[in-house]
Design an enzyme around this catalytic site. Structure first.
Site, PDB file in Angstrom:
ATOM      1  CB  SER A  25      -0.932   0.056   1.214  1.00 41.70           C
ATOM      2  OG  SER A  25      -0.156   0.183   2.384  1.00 41.70           O
ATOM      3  CE1 TYR A  58      -4.053  -1.460   1.353  1.00 37.41           C
ATOM      4  CE2 TYR A  58      -3.165  -2.782  -0.435  1.00 37.41           C
ATOM      5  CZ  TYR A  58      -3.325  -2.548   0.917  1.00 37.41           C
ATOM      6  OH  TYR A  58      -2.761  -3.392   1.827  1.00 37.41           O
TER       7      TYR A  58
END
Length: 117
Positions: A25, A58
């Site tokens: 991430s 993300y």
């Protein structure tokens, strides 16, 4: 027909950390998320200005006002602390929504503090 366009962009953020020992991430300062309207868990593209790497991951929310921009997991191998990156989120829009549309663009300084929105 829906088409994909930029919805938000954080321009020329400075990578503050790269943490290989994490699942994956990008951790982004919560204040930058609020201003840019990028959401936690949202898919984003990362464009590294210094080395040309382009990838997606993300978002994880980081501490507010920390200036933190940390690439985690495998993405940590694609950047170095100090690199400048562009973070782009996208949205799906109907053509009728695009008249006069402008994405939310946030420009930050070398400490990842907002200088223009």
């Amino acid at each position: 027909m829906l088409q994909e366009f930029i919805s938000s962009k954080i321009h020329r953020a400075t990578v503050t950390d790269a943490n290989l020992n994490y699942v994956g991430s990008i951790t982004i300062d919560e204040t930058l998320l609020k201003v840019s309207k990028i959401k936690e868990w949202q898919k984003v593209d990362i464009l590294d200005i210094d080395n040309g790497e382009r990838f997606h991951t993300y978002v994880i929310k980081g501490e507010a006002d920390s200036g933190k921009i940390c690439l985690n997991g495998a993405a940590a191998r694609k950047v170095q602390p100090g690199d400048k990156v562009i973070i782009i989120a996208y949205g799906l829009y109907n053509p009728e929504e695009m008249d006069g549309y402008k994405p939310n663009i946030v420009i930050v300084d070398e400490y990842n503090k907002v200088i223009k929105n």
